[in-house]
Design a protein around this motif. Structure first.
Motif, PDB file in Angstrom:
ATOM      1  N   PRO A  24       0.775  -1.220   0.000  1.00 17.35           N
ATOM      2  CA  PRO A  24       0.000   0.000   0.000  1.00 17.35           C
ATOM      3  C   PRO A  24       0.815   1.282   0.000  1.00 17.35           C
ATOM      4  N   ASN A  25       2.026   1.233   0.507  1.00 15.16           N
ATOM      5  CA  ASN A  25       2.774   2.485   0.600  1.00 15.16           C
ATOM      6  C   ASN A  25       3.562   2.827  -0.667  1.00 15.16           C
ATOM      7  N   LEU A  26       3.592   1.881  -1.586  1.00 13.00           N
ATOM      8  CA  LEU A  26       4.337   2.161  -2.801  1.00 13.00           C
ATOM      9  C   LEU A  26       3.383   2.626  -3.886  1.00 13.00           C
ATOM     10  N   ILE A  27       3.624   3.780  -4.399  1.00  3.46           N
ATOM     11  CA  ILE A  27       2.785   4.277  -5.481  1.00  3.46           C
ATOM     12  C   ILE A  27       3.208   3.536  -6.749  1.00  3.46           C
ATOM     13  N   LYS A  28       2.223   3.056  -7.461  1.00  4.89           N
ATOM     14  CA  LYS A  28       2.581   2.291  -8.658  1.00  4.89           C
ATOM     15  C   LYS A  28       2.864   3.259  -9.799  1.00  4.89           C
ATOM     16  N   LEU A  29       4.122   3.566  -9.969  1.00  3.39           N
ATOM     17  CA  LEU A  29       4.484   4.560 -10.966  1.00  3.39           C
ATOM     18  C   LEU A  29       4.149   4.099 -12.382  1.00  3.39           C
ATOM     19  N   GLU A  30       4.205   2.776 -12.549  1.00  3.45           N
ATOM     20  CA  GLU A  30       3.963   2.303 -13.928  1.00  3.45           C
ATOM     21  C   GLU A  30       2.596   2.669 -14.446  1.00  3.45           C
ATOM     22  N   GLN A  31       1.661   2.952 -13.515  1.00  4.70           N
ATOM     23  CA  GLN A  31       0.308   3.272 -13.967  1.00  4.70           C
ATOM     24  C   GLN A  31       0.272   4.605 -14.708  1.00  4.70           C
ATOM     25  N   ASP A  32       1.269   5.428 -14.499  1.00  4.58           N
ATOM     26  CA  ASP A  32       1.291   6.725 -15.140  1.00  4.58           C
ATOM     27  C   ASP A  32       2.345   6.720 -16.239  1.00  4.58           C
ATOM     28  N   PRO A  33       1.926   6.884 -17.508  1.00  3.30           N
ATOM     29  CA  PRO A  33       2.880   6.826 -18.613  1.00  3.30           C
ATOM     30  C   PRO A  33       3.913   7.937 -18.541  1.00  3.30           C
ATOM     31  N   ASN A  34       3.602   9.000 -17.801  1.00  5.32           N
ATOM     32  CA  ASN A  34       4.557  10.117 -17.740  1.00  5.32           C
ATOM     33  C   ASN A  34       5.684   9.883 -16.758  1.00  5.32           C
ATOM     34  N   ASN A  35       5.567   8.812 -16.011  1.00  8.19           N
ATOM     35  CA  ASN A  35       6.594   8.570 -14.999  1.00  8.19           C
ATOM     36  C   ASN A  35       7.844   7.955 -15.586  1.00  8.19           C
ATOM     37  N   VAL A  36       8.958   8.355 -15.080  1.00  7.01           N
ATOM     38  CA  VAL A  36      10.232   7.795 -15.518  1.00  7.01           C
ATOM     39  C   VAL A  36      10.963   7.304 -14.288  1.00  7.01           C
ATOM     40  N   ARG A  37      11.287   6.031 -14.254  1.00  5.37           N
ATOM     41  CA  ARG A  37      12.066   5.533 -13.125  1.00  5.37           C
ATOM     42  C   ARG A  37      13.535   5.533 -13.548  1.00  5.37           C
ATOM     43  N   LEU A  38      14.348   6.147 -12.798  1.00  7.37           N
ATOM     44  CA  LEU A  38      15.750   6.284 -13.196  1.00  7.37           C
ATOM     45  C   LEU A  38      16.587   5.178 -12.569  1.00  7.37           C
ATOM     46  N   ARG A  39      17.457   4.624 -13.390  1.00 12.54           N
ATOM     47  CA  ARG A  39      18.385   3.648 -12.831  1.00 12.54           C
ATOM     48  C   ARG A  39      19.790   4.082 -13.237  1.00 12.54           C
ATOM     49  N   GLU A  88       9.008  14.533  -6.241  1.00 13.02           N
ATOM     50  CA  GLU A  88       8.800  14.185  -4.827  1.00 13.02           C
ATOM     51  C   GLU A  88       7.560  14.854  -4.276  1.00 13.02           C
ATOM     52  N   GLU A  89       7.406  16.131  -4.635  1.00 13.15           N
ATOM     53  CA  GLU A  89       6.234  16.880  -4.140  1.00 13.15           C
ATOM     54  C   GLU A  89       4.939  16.244  -4.629  1.00 13.15           C
ATOM     55  N   VAL A  90       4.969  15.867  -5.924  1.00 16.48           N
ATOM     56  CA  VAL A  90       3.770  15.256  -6.501  1.00 16.48           C
ATOM     57  C   VAL A  90       3.468  13.920  -5.813  1.00 16.48           C
ATOM     58  N   LEU A  91       4.546  13.166  -5.581  1.00 17.28           N
ATOM     59  CA  LEU A  91       4.371  11.877  -4.898  1.00 17.28           C
ATOM     60  C   LEU A  91       3.795  12.076  -3.501  1.00 17.28           C
ATOM     61  N   GLU A  92       4.352  13.071  -2.799  1.00 17.84           N
ATOM     62  CA  GLU A  92       3.886  13.370  -1.447  1.00 17.84           C
ATOM     63  C   GLU A  92       2.415  13.743  -1.471  1.00 17.84           C
ATOM     64  N   LYS A  93       2.054  14.563  -2.481  1.00 19.15           N
ATOM     65  CA  LYS A  93       0.666  15.022  -2.586  1.00 19.15           C
ATOM     66  C   LYS A  93      -0.258  13.818  -2.847  1.00 19.15           C
ATOM     67  N   ALA A  94       0.220  12.942  -3.741  1.00 18.86           N
ATOM     68  CA  ALA A  94      -0.579  11.758  -4.073  1.00 18.86           C
ATOM     69  C   ALA A  94      -0.764  10.880  -2.838  1.00 18.86           C
ATOM     70  N   GLN A  95       0.334  10.735  -2.088  1.00 15.95           N
ATOM     71  CA  GLN A  95       0.282   9.926  -0.861  1.00 15.95           C
ATOM     72  C   GLN A  95      -0.695  10.547   0.141  1.00 15.95           C
ATOM     73  N   TYR A  96      -0.607  11.884   0.285  1.00 17.53           N
ATOM     74  CA  TYR A  96      -1.471  12.602   1.224  1.00 17.53           C
ATOM     75  C   TYR A  96      -2.943  12.409   0.829  1.00 17.53           C
ATOM     76  N   GLU A  97      -3.204  12.563  -0.500  1.00 11.32           N
ATOM     77  CA  GLU A  97      -4.588  12.419  -0.949  1.00 11.32           C
ATOM     78  C   GLU A  97      -5.100  11.000  -0.742  1.00 11.32           C
ATOM     79  N   LYS A  98      -4.196  10.047  -0.975  1.00 12.71           N
ATOM     80  CA  LYS A  98      -4.568   8.638  -0.786  1.00 12.71           C
ATOM     81  C   LYS A  98      -4.967   8.391   0.674  1.00 12.71           C
ATOM     82  N   ILE A  99      -4.159   8.924   1.610  1.00 14.97           N
ATOM     83  CA  ILE A  99      -4.434   8.743   3.039  1.00 14.97           C
ATOM     84  C   ILE A  99      -5.747   9.432   3.418  1.00 14.97           C
TER      85      ILE A  99
END
Ligand SMILES: Nc1ncnc2c1ncn2[C@@H]1O[C@H](COP(=O)(O)OP(=O)(O)OP(=O)(O)O)[C@@H](O)[C@H]1O
Length: 578
Positions: A24-39, A88-99
């Protein structure tokens, strides 16, 4: 990245609502095509390997930055940092809204600074295997809303005031964090007194103790129920009534330094404790002050739990405690929503008997609890119903019974041997009869709080329940608040009951001390006959009396027994004269 694009799915639970994801605490980034996971690959990775990896990972959301790509100039780095911060801000906001969404769905309301987020799944608590096994044995798989929110707060070692409906799992909401906090202690601290749980009555203290024992099975924790005057020597967790606790501290052999290690003082059914005045004129506030005065360890935290909200208690907590967190599940002072409620006008007392007789005959769904206003009326009703329904297992719970007899009756009712248990307010609060299908308020409760707790003996742990409340002409001046609560829960009540006069403060106060006078019903003689037999059975001979006094080594108990004996004698005399 827009948090609204997330397509969370939620499932209904027995008590609440939960997001279906297992992480539950991990936002599924793959659901958003605009997301880029950096490695990032280290610079020393050979060029050949970098190329192979880049080809292998045929995934749009993964970009491989090779070592050479890392040699960005300062401007590029800054831009990158800004973008990262934005992400990070967007993720935080998404997490906050989810909670917030989760809290809204489960009707979890909180007040206070930096309230820890609720958890959704027990797996997030990283419970020891033994504890998981113990919970599973008792069919506990998902947290209830009060558990979701109170456990993280108590694990963060915050003072807490919590209010949640009857039967919603408040007991486990404090047992689990207390046990987990204890297990986190260094081994050298684990042999000391860690927590005291206060319950208003002995029956409730025993019940909570049993819950601790079940939860702590095979764990290195010793729990004790303070049933006599001796403060247990080696217990880590003690469950007691406030009066019994203070009494045990006043024994000559009690070592007060033991209290220094105390970390938790949990007060269950806290609003009742604040409201209650005993015959000596001492109320719980004084007792609690005395207890806190003794338990003045630096790390002591307090937690208050109840199904009904008391502003007096809230004020007390705000004045005395720092950094208080407050939780309320659902609306304050409303009956459990799993209970179907009915309010029935019966005219007079005989009408009540007729209505109850029809109910028992036709649609009574045992096990059922029937509440009366006083123990005398409970006795009369018991006599009446036992003679009407000779083959039904009906019993009477009365304050005249010994502790052991009461425990036996409760166990028999829990196991289904007793179908109908007639009782007074004594069983109105906290007692967990999870299988009760029906509650009948034969006598109208004298307050909304009393009503909510009585009705809460059914519809527990997410089950459905049914509550019927009778009222007569004599109740017209007190029925309005209860009719309002039933109406607000969405059930029909006679229209006029909502517009009757409000109950004055004076009569509210009076009703707290004396039950409203009600006409008798049925044949009083029947009860007198049964009582006579019961009196004989329980008659206390002087030798028994003396032994009991010695056993309990409690002067007060002795006085009570003598008084009881006098009462019995007078009752017998009155019967003989009659
Ligand atoms: N997470 C859970 N899942 C399923 N059942 C649960 C869970 N937590 C508690 N229960 C069960 O719910 C029942 C009611 O719990 P509990 O007695 O703690 O309620 P309560 O909120 O204290 O009620 P009251 O205000 O009437 O004292 C118990 O039988 C308990 O075993």
């Amino acid at each position: 990245m827009d948090s609204k694009n997330y397509n969370w799915s939620y499932k209904d639970l027995l008590f609440g609502v939960k997001r279906t994801s297992t992480k539950p605490n991990l936002i599924k980034l793959e659901q958003d095509p605009n997301n880029v996971r950096l490695r990032v690959l280290p610079t020393e990775t050979p060029l050949k390997k970098r190329k192979i990896l880049a080809e292998k990972i045929d995934n749009e959301d993964v970009t491989i930055l090779s070592g050479s790509n890392l040699t960005l100039n300062n401007a590029k780095k800054k831009k990158q940092q800004q973008e990262n911060q934005k992400d990070e801000e967007v993720l935080e906001k998404a997490q906050y809204e989810k909670i917030q969404h989760l809290k809204k769905l489960n009707r979890i309301y909180t007040w206070g600074e930096d309230i820890p987020n609720p958890f959704i799944d027990f797996s997030e608590l990283k419970l020891p295997e033994v504890l998981i096994k113990n919970l599973t044995t008792f069919q506990i798989k998902e947290p209830t809303p009060i558990q979701m929110q109170s456990i993280p707060i108590l694990l963060a070692k915050r003072d807490l005031l919590a209010c949640a409906p009857t039967g919603s799992g408040k007991t486990l909401a404090f047992i689990l964090p207390v046990v987990l906090n204890y297990l986190k202690l260094k081994k050298s601290f684990q042999r000391r007194l860690f927590a005291i749980v206060l319950e208003p009555t002995r029956v409730l203290a025993r019940q909570t103790y049993m819950n601790f024992v079940k939860t702590c099975h095979n764990l290195p924790i010793t729990c004790a129920f303070l049933d006599d005057n001796r403060f247990p020597e080696k217990a880590n967790i003690i469950i007691s009534s406030p009066k019994r606790l203070i009494f045990s501290w006043n024994q000559p052999d009690f070592d007060k330094t033991r209290l220094k290690s105390l970390r938790w003082l949990i007060v269950d059914e806290s609003d009742r404790l604040f409201d209650h005045s005993d015959s000596s004129g001492q109320n719980f506030k004084d007792q609690l002050d005395a207890i806190i005065h003794e338990c003045n360890g630096k790390f002591l935290k307090l937690a208050f739990f109840s199904a009904t909200f008391s502003y007096e208690l809230e004020d007390w907590c705000k004045n005395k405690l720092n950094d208080l967190a407050t939780i309320c599940i659902g609306s304050r002072n409303s009956a459990n929503s799993s209970v179907i409620q009915q309010l029935i006008f019966t005219g007079d007392e005989h009408g009540k008997i007729t209505a109850l007789r029809t109910l028992v005959d036709s649609k009574l769904d045992p096990p059922a609890l029937i509440f009366t206003g006083t123990k005398e009326r409970a006795g009369q009703l018991f006599a009446e119903l036992s003679s009407l329904f000779k083959n039904r297992p009906i019993q009477l719970m009365s304050s005249d019974l010994t502790d052991r007899e009461r425990d036996t009756l409760i166990e028999q009712f829990r196991s289904g041997q007793i179908w109908i248990l007639i009782c007074t307010e004594m069983l109105g609060r906290g007692v967990d009869f999870s299988g009760v299908n029906m509650v009948v308020n034969f006598d109208l409760p004298t307050s909304v709080v009393e009503y909510i707790h009585r009705v809460g003996r059914t519809g527990r742990a997410g089950r459905k329940g049914f509550a019927i409340t009778y009222f007569t002409e004599q109740d017209m001046n007190i029925v309005r608040p209860i009719a309002t609560v039933i109406h607000q829960a969405g059930f029909e009540v006679p229209e006029y009951t909502l517009t009757l006069n409000k109950v004055s403060k004076k009569s509210k106060k009076k009703m707290k001390k004396f039950a409203p006078k009600r006409s008798t019903f049925g044949s009083v003689l029947k009860w007198e006959k049964i009582k006579k037999v019961k009196v004989k059975k329980h008659e206390l001979k002087p030798s028994v009396l003396k032994r009991k006094v010695v056993e309990k080594s409690d002067e007060k108990c002795a006085n009570n027994l003598v008084k009881k004996k006098k009462r019995i004698k007078n009752a017998k005399k009155a019967i003989n004269e009659a």
